[in-house]
Scaffold this motif. Structure first.
Motif, mmCIF file in Angstrom:
data_model
loop_
_atom_site.group_PDB
_atom_site.id
_atom_site.type_symbol
_atom_site.label_atom_id
_atom_site.label_comp_id
_atom_site.label_asym_id
_atom_site.label_seq_id
_atom_site.Cartn_x
_atom_site.Cartn_y
_atom_site.Cartn_z
ATOM 1 N N VAL A 140 -5.956 12.848 -15.327
ATOM 2 C CA VAL A 140 -4.574 12.683 -14.873
ATOM 3 C C VAL A 140 -3.863 11.842 -15.934
ATOM 4 O O VAL A 140 -4.057 10.630 -16.020
ATOM 5 N N GLU A 141 -3.057 12.486 -16.753
ATOM 6 C CA GLU A 141 -2.453 11.815 -17.901
ATOM 7 C C GLU A 141 -1.330 10.858 -17.535
ATOM 8 O O GLU A 141 -1.031 9.939 -18.290
ATOM 9 N N VAL A 142 -0.733 11.004 -16.368
ATOM 10 C CA VAL A 142 0.379 10.137 -15.988
ATOM 11 C C VAL A 142 -0.048 8.675 -15.938
ATOM 12 O O VAL A 142 0.775 7.779 -16.160
ATOM 13 N N PHE A 143 -1.323 8.402 -15.708
ATOM 14 C CA PHE A 143 -1.776 7.016 -15.629
ATOM 15 C C PHE A 143 -1.603 6.275 -16.952
ATOM 16 O O PHE A 143 -1.559 5.053 -16.979
ATOM 17 N N LEU A 180 0.848 -1.183 0.000
ATOM 18 C CA LEU A 180 0.000 0.000 0.000
ATOM 19 C C LEU A 180 0.888 1.240 0.000
ATOM 20 O O LEU A 180 1.754 1.384 0.865
ATOM 21 N N SER A 181 0.683 2.112 -0.983
ATOM 22 C CA SER A 181 1.452 3.349 -1.102
ATOM 23 C C SER A 181 0.506 4.539 -1.140
ATOM 24 O O SER A 181 -0.633 4.416 -1.593
ATOM 25 N N ILE A 182 1.003 5.678 -0.678
ATOM 26 C CA ILE A 182 0.239 6.930 -0.671
ATOM 27 C C ILE A 182 1.127 8.005 -1.264
ATOM 28 O O ILE A 182 2.320 8.087 -0.940
ATOM 29 N N CYS A 183 0.544 8.865 -2.097
ATOM 30 C CA CYS A 183 1.335 9.981 -2.626
ATOM 31 C C CYS A 183 0.435 11.136 -3.022
ATOM 32 O O CYS A 183 -0.792 11.013 -3.055
ATOM 33 N N GLY A 184 1.080 12.233 -3.348
ATOM 34 C CA GLY A 184 0.397 13.398 -3.896
ATOM 35 C C GLY A 184 0.480 13.364 -5.410
ATOM 36 O O GLY A 184 1.225 12.575 -6.000
ATOM 37 N N LEU A 226 3.188 11.108 -8.572
ATOM 38 C CA LEU A 226 2.685 9.962 -9.333
ATOM 39 C C LEU A 226 3.708 9.407 -10.319
ATOM 40 O O LEU A 226 3.776 8.198 -10.531
ATOM 41 N N ASP A 227 4.496 10.281 -10.944
ATOM 42 C CA ASP A 227 5.512 9.817 -11.899
ATOM 43 C C ASP A 227 6.422 8.756 -11.301
ATOM 44 O O ASP A 227 6.866 7.853 -12.008
ATOM 45 N N GLY A 228 6.695 8.856 -10.020
ATOM 46 C CA GLY A 228 7.586 7.912 -9.360
ATOM 47 C C GLY A 228 7.013 6.511 -9.239
ATOM 48 O O GLY A 228 7.730 5.576 -8.865
ATOM 49 N N PHE A 229 5.749 6.325 -9.582
ATOM 50 C CA PHE A 229 5.116 5.010 -9.479
ATOM 51 C C PHE A 229 4.845 4.365 -10.838
ATOM 52 O O PHE A 229 4.308 3.258 -10.890
#
Length: 190
Positions: free
Chosen positions: A43-46, A13-17, A21-24
């Protein structure tokens, strides 16, 4: 994954702002809970993530009714709980929860996922949350809805209040941040 988290859920389980997101993208995320303000677009990073299941939520980071802001509703928290129920059936490996800052809505959502199958372990939920995201301030409206929906009779809400107190002691600047967004009534005075 910390031992505390492993005792509560069978997945990472991870949490971020939003800015993290790029880091995931290359981190094997299998499921995403995406929580952003009502006016936020796509959110285009997905598109750079591998295949994943995502549940998108759009409500504001508020804890009481305010003009022009959408309060997290009980229906949205019920939808989050349904998503949480599907995680085991889907064989979730790595669940990522994000909001704009990675402080309030996302940490509340993660706490709800941790609490969902662990009645009576509410303090453990927030200890595990500290392992994932030490600077956290779970949204009290979301936690209040989850407390009622899960039948915790105030135990989850009380554990969150204790968490706010603990975070304030560890990170005094968090109290200033919470006050600056108009939620100073949440900051414990003891």
């Amino acid at each position: 994954m910390s031992a505390r988290i492993a005792k509560l859920v069978p997945y990472r389980l991870s949490i971020c702002g939003l800015h993290e997101l790029d880091g995931f993208c290359e981190d094997g995320v299998s499921h995403v809970v995406s929580i952003l303000d009502t006016g936020h677009g796509t959110v285009e990073v997905f598109e750079r993530f591998g295949p994943h299941h995502r549940e998108d939520f759009r409500f504001d980071d508020v804890v009481e009714e305010l003009p022009g802001r959408l309060l997290p509703s009980e229906d949205e928290v019920a939808r989050l709980l349904r998503f949480g129920e599907r995680l085991a059936a889907d064989g979730a490996d790595h669940v990522l929860v994000h909001c704009f800052m990675g402080v309030s809505r996302s940490t509340a959502a993660a706490a709800i996922l941790l609490a969902q199958h662990n009645p009576g372990r509410e303090p453990d939920v927030f200890e595990a949350l500290n392992d994932i995201r030490p600077r956290n301030w779970p949204n009290r409206a979301m936690i209040g809805h989850a407390d009622r929906l899960l039948g915790r009779e105030g135990a989850l809400f009380r554990a969150m209040v204790d968490q706010h107190r603990s975070v304030t002691r560890r990170y005094p600047d968090m109290a200033d941040l919470i006050r600056s967004v108009g939620r100073g009534h949440e900051v414990p005075t003891d």
